[in-house]
Design a protein around this motif. Structure first.
Motif, PDB file in Angstrom:
ATOM      1  N   GLU A 203      -6.069  -5.474  -1.657  1.00 21.37           N
ATOM      2  CA  GLU A 203      -5.967  -4.030  -1.423  1.00 21.37           C
ATOM      3  C   GLU A 203      -5.776  -3.730   0.054  1.00 21.37           C
ATOM      4  O   GLU A 203      -4.928  -2.903   0.431  1.00 21.37           O
ATOM      5  CB  GLU A 203      -7.219  -3.328  -1.946  1.00 21.37           C
ATOM      6  CG  GLU A 203      -7.217  -1.827  -1.713  1.00 21.37           C
ATOM      7  CD  GLU A 203      -8.430  -1.137  -2.315  1.00 21.37           C
ATOM      8  OE1 GLU A 203      -8.863  -0.121  -1.742  1.00 21.37           O
ATOM      9  OE2 GLU A 203      -8.923  -1.613  -3.360  1.00 21.37           O
ATOM     10  N   GLU A 204      -6.542  -4.388   0.905  1.00 18.86           N
ATOM     11  CA  GLU A 204      -6.421  -4.139   2.347  1.00 18.86           C
ATOM     12  C   GLU A 204      -5.046  -4.546   2.863  1.00 18.86           C
ATOM     13  O   GLU A 204      -4.449  -3.841   3.679  1.00 18.86           O
ATOM     14  CB  GLU A 204      -7.524  -4.862   3.110  1.00 18.86           C
ATOM     15  CG  GLU A 204      -8.922  -4.370   2.797  1.00 18.86           C
ATOM     16  CD  GLU A 204      -9.076  -2.865   2.970  1.00 18.86           C
ATOM     17  OE1 GLU A 204      -8.528  -2.305   3.953  1.00 18.86           O
ATOM     18  OE2 GLU A 204      -9.737  -2.243   2.124  1.00 18.86           O
ATOM     19  N   ARG A 205      -4.535  -5.679   2.385  1.00 11.97           N
ATOM     20  CA  ARG A 205      -3.187  -6.103   2.791  1.00 11.97           C
ATOM     21  C   ARG A 205      -2.146  -5.082   2.368  1.00 11.97           C
ATOM     22  O   ARG A 205      -1.256  -4.710   3.145  1.00 11.97           O
ATOM     23  CB  ARG A 205      -2.842  -7.459   2.164  1.00 11.97           C
ATOM     24  CG  ARG A 205      -3.458  -8.665   2.800  1.00 11.97           C
ATOM     25  CD  ARG A 205      -2.981  -9.934   2.079  1.00 11.97           C
ATOM     26  NE  ARG A 205      -1.548 -10.087   2.118  1.00 11.97           N
ATOM     27  CZ  ARG A 205      -0.848 -10.898   1.329  1.00 11.97           C
ATOM     28  NH1 ARG A 205      -1.472 -11.601   0.394  1.00 11.97           N
ATOM     29  NH2 ARG A 205       0.457 -11.001   1.447  1.00 11.97           N
ATOM     30  N   PHE A 206      -2.257  -4.630   1.134  1.00  8.72           N
ATOM     31  CA  PHE A 206      -1.301  -3.668   0.597  1.00  8.72           C
ATOM     32  C   PHE A 206      -1.349  -2.353   1.374  1.00  8.72           C
ATOM     33  O   PHE A 206      -0.305  -1.822   1.795  1.00  8.72           O
ATOM     34  CB  PHE A 206      -1.622  -3.424  -0.882  1.00  8.72           C
ATOM     35  CG  PHE A 206      -0.792  -2.354  -1.532  1.00  8.72           C
ATOM     36  CD1 PHE A 206       0.561  -2.552  -1.777  1.00  8.72           C
ATOM     37  CD2 PHE A 206      -1.361  -1.151  -1.910  1.00  8.72           C
ATOM     38  CE1 PHE A 206       1.333  -1.569  -2.379  1.00  8.72           C
ATOM     39  CE2 PHE A 206      -0.607  -0.166  -2.519  1.00  8.72           C
ATOM     40  CZ  PHE A 206       0.748  -0.373  -2.748  1.00  8.72           C
ATOM     41  N   VAL A 207      -2.543  -1.832   1.592  1.00  8.03           N
ATOM     42  CA  VAL A 207      -2.689  -0.563   2.301  1.00  8.03           C
ATOM     43  C   VAL A 207      -2.151  -0.666   3.718  1.00  8.03           C
ATOM     44  O   VAL A 207      -1.408   0.208   4.190  1.00  8.03           O
ATOM     45  CB  VAL A 207      -4.165  -0.116   2.315  1.00  8.03           C
ATOM     46  CG1 VAL A 207      -4.357   1.081   3.238  1.00  8.03           C
ATOM     47  CG2 VAL A 207      -4.622   0.228   0.899  1.00  8.03           C
ATOM     48  N   THR A 208      -2.503  -1.729   4.406  1.00  7.77           N
ATOM     49  CA  THR A 208      -2.051  -1.906   5.786  1.00  7.77           C
ATOM     50  C   THR A 208      -0.535  -1.976   5.873  1.00  7.77           C
ATOM     51  O   THR A 208       0.084  -1.360   6.751  1.00  7.77           O
ATOM     52  CB  THR A 208      -2.665  -3.188   6.383  1.00  7.77           C
ATOM     53  OG1 THR A 208      -4.089  -3.079   6.381  1.00  7.77           O
ATOM     54  CG2 THR A 208      -2.172  -3.417   7.808  1.00  7.77           C
ATOM     55  N   THR A 209       0.080  -2.723   4.971  1.00 10.19           N
ATOM     56  CA  THR A 209       1.543  -2.872   4.987  1.00 10.19           C
ATOM     57  C   THR A 209       2.238  -1.556   4.673  1.00 10.19           C
ATOM     58  O   THR A 209       3.163  -1.133   5.397  1.00 10.19           O
ATOM     59  CB  THR A 209       1.984  -3.940   3.976  1.00 10.19           C
ATOM     60  OG1 THR A 209       1.356  -5.184   4.287  1.00 10.19           O
ATOM     61  CG2 THR A 209       3.498  -4.123   4.002  1.00 10.19           C
ATOM     62  N   PRO A 214       8.223   2.968   7.322  1.00  8.76           N
ATOM     63  CA  PRO A 214       8.956   4.223   7.118  1.00  8.76           C
ATOM     64  C   PRO A 214       9.767   4.220   5.818  1.00  8.76           C
ATOM     65  O   PRO A 214      10.366   5.222   5.449  1.00  8.76           O
ATOM     66  CB  PRO A 214       9.872   4.280   8.342  1.00  8.76           C
ATOM     67  CG  PRO A 214      10.164   2.838   8.644  1.00  8.76           C
ATOM     68  CD  PRO A 214       8.883   2.097   8.319  1.00  8.76           C
ATOM     69  N   THR A 215       9.762   3.105   5.115  1.00 14.42           N
ATOM     70  CA  THR A 215      10.530   2.936   3.886  1.00 14.42           C
ATOM     71  C   THR A 215       9.955   3.794   2.766  1.00 14.42           C
ATOM     72  O   THR A 215       8.733   3.915   2.640  1.00 14.42           O
ATOM     73  CB  THR A 215      10.489   1.461   3.465  1.00 14.42           C
ATOM     74  OG1 THR A 215      10.853   0.642   4.574  1.00 14.42           O
ATOM     75  CG2 THR A 215      11.424   1.186   2.296  1.00 14.42           C
ATOM     76  N   PRO A 216      10.806   4.385   1.917  1.00 16.84           N
ATOM     77  CA  PRO A 216      10.300   5.165   0.778  1.00 16.84           C
ATOM     78  C   PRO A 216       9.361   4.335  -0.090  1.00 16.84           C
ATOM     79  O   PRO A 216       9.594   3.147  -0.323  1.00 16.84           O
ATOM     80  CB  PRO A 216      11.570   5.553   0.021  1.00 16.84           C
ATOM     81  CG  PRO A 216      12.634   5.570   1.063  1.00 16.84           C
ATOM     82  CD  PRO A 216      12.282   4.458   2.005  1.00 16.84           C
ATOM     83  N   THR A 248       8.818   9.577  -0.597  1.00 18.43           N
ATOM     84  CA  THR A 248       7.869   9.691   0.507  1.00 18.43           C
ATOM     85  C   THR A 248       7.795   8.388   1.288  1.00 18.43           C
ATOM     86  O   THR A 248       7.575   7.321   0.697  1.00 18.43           O
ATOM     87  CB  THR A 248       6.468  10.026  -0.027  1.00 18.43           C
ATOM     88  OG1 THR A 248       6.536  11.183  -0.870  1.00 18.43           O
ATOM     89  CG2 THR A 248       5.509  10.279   1.122  1.00 18.43           C
ATOM     90  N   PRO A 249       7.984   8.431   2.606  1.00 25.31           N
ATOM     91  CA  PRO A 249       7.832   7.202   3.400  1.00 25.31           C
ATOM     92  C   PRO A 249       6.421   6.636   3.239  1.00 25.31           C
ATOM     93  O   PRO A 249       5.443   7.395   3.160  1.00 25.31           O
ATOM     94  CB  PRO A 249       8.081   7.680   4.841  1.00 25.31           C
ATOM     95  CG  PRO A 249       8.902   8.922   4.695  1.00 25.31           C
ATOM     96  CD  PRO A 249       8.395   9.578   3.431  1.00 25.31           C
TER      97      PRO A 249
END
Length: 335
Positions: A203-209, A214-216, A248-249
């Motif tokens: 989860e932390e990896r996903f949220v941080t990335t 700026p990608t949708p 949404t970016p």
């Protein structure tokens, strides 16, 4: 394209039917003859799924990497051992009484019209092409009797065979041998998978990335370097369930919404692995539940519903192309 739940189900099937036993390996099609000769006679040590990729370890640290891509599938024949954690009380293989293809208290299985939950063919939706001697789920061909090994049907890239079970690989995007270092390097390039490693760390990896991109968000969910296993169906459904505009970016998506996307993926992936179906609607009961488990058209909020009214607000579901893939969404609910 087969999504992450299918690949985890395949890895579990190999663990139950092949691990700890030597295999006979061949390439009836001829395109993997050299690799098959390396695998032939080796014992299968373990099977690992990460997102849409599966890795089979054979003795002497030889790894087989398979990516099914758009059209790939594994067809199983012979004695298929069902996972007891996803088997119903009445003994039907591959079903579940809790949130799967059996209604609670109902002994009759509900089969998906595309064969998506079949143990015999896992991957690109298709009807089973081979006979399963010990399953009540035989579909497609007539009974082939006791012929063993089963005849090769169509273009089989790789056949893995032991004394009781046969697995035929058809149409993969990738089927290659790797060393341990090469396997680890491949996995290192993949985003987190809720069923691999610590989900909290994932989860932390996903949220941080996501929060720095700026990608949708619709493209980020399909990027296997951001998160593993999500494909076109889960992408559309997760964005709708979050009521999130797909354009949404990533960096503009509130952190709590990004976290909820991950946690929803944890839930949906678990259901997909248990049932073999991408069930994305909650709270269905009775006839509505049975219809959803039997037909894809009744189990999704927006996927494959272009031009139809939104199930919640009545707005026409939109269809557009983004990242060379179809995106389904509701312009009203997902503003």
């Amino acid at each position: 394209m087969p999504e992450g739940h299918s690949v985890h189900r395949i890895a579990r099937q190999f663990a139950r039917n092949f691990t700890g036993r030597p295999v006979q390996a061949s390439s009836p099609q001829g395109r993997f003859a050299e690799g098959a000769s390396v695998l032939n006679g080796r014992e299968l040590m373990q099977s690992v799924a990460v997102g849409k990729q599966m890795f089979l370890e054979f003795e002497d640290a030889v790894w087989l990497r398979v990516h099914l891509g758009l059209y790939g599938a594994w067809d199983f024949a012979g004695e298929i051992i069902a996972d007891p954690t996803i088997a119903s009380a009445n003994g039907r293989m591959g079903q579940t009484n809790q949130r799967g293809t059996d209604l609670p208290g109902d002994g009759e299985a509900i089969f998906d019209d595309a064969g998506e939950n079949s143990l015999t063919s896992i991957g690109a939706p298709r009807r089973a092409r081979v006979h399963v001697r010990m399953s009540e789920q035989t579909k497609g061909l007539a009974d082939e009797g006791d012929e063993w090994p089963p005849p090769v049907v169509g273009q089989v890239r790789l056949r893995l065979l032991n004394e009781t079970t046969c697995a035929d690989l058809r149409g993969p995007t990738a089927c290659v041998l790797q060393s341990t270092d090469e396997m680890l390097a491949t996995i290192a390039k993949l985003g987190p998978d809720p069923l691999v490693g610590d989900p909290a760390e994932g989860e932390e990896r996903f949220v941080t990335t996501v929060r720095r991109k700026p990608t949708p968000i619709a493209l980020l969910l399909m990027d296997q370097a951001v998160v593993s296993g999500i494909g076109n169906v889960y992408r559309a459904e997760m964005l709708y369930r979050a009521r999130l505009n797909p354009h949404t970016p990533g960096r503009d998506v509130p952190e709590e919404i990004v976290r909820e996307l991950w946690r929803d993926w944890v839930r949906l992936l678990a259901i997909g692995v248990e049932t073999g179906q991408m069930m994305t609607m909650d709270g269905l009961t009775g006839d509505a539940y049975r219809a959803a488990m039997a037909s894809r058209d009744d189990r999704h909020w927006v996927y494959h519903r272009a031009g139809l009214p939104c199930r919640v607000c009545g707005t026409e579901i939109a269809l557009e192309e983004i990242g060379a893939r179809k995106l389904y969404w509701c312009p009203s609910c997902q503003r």
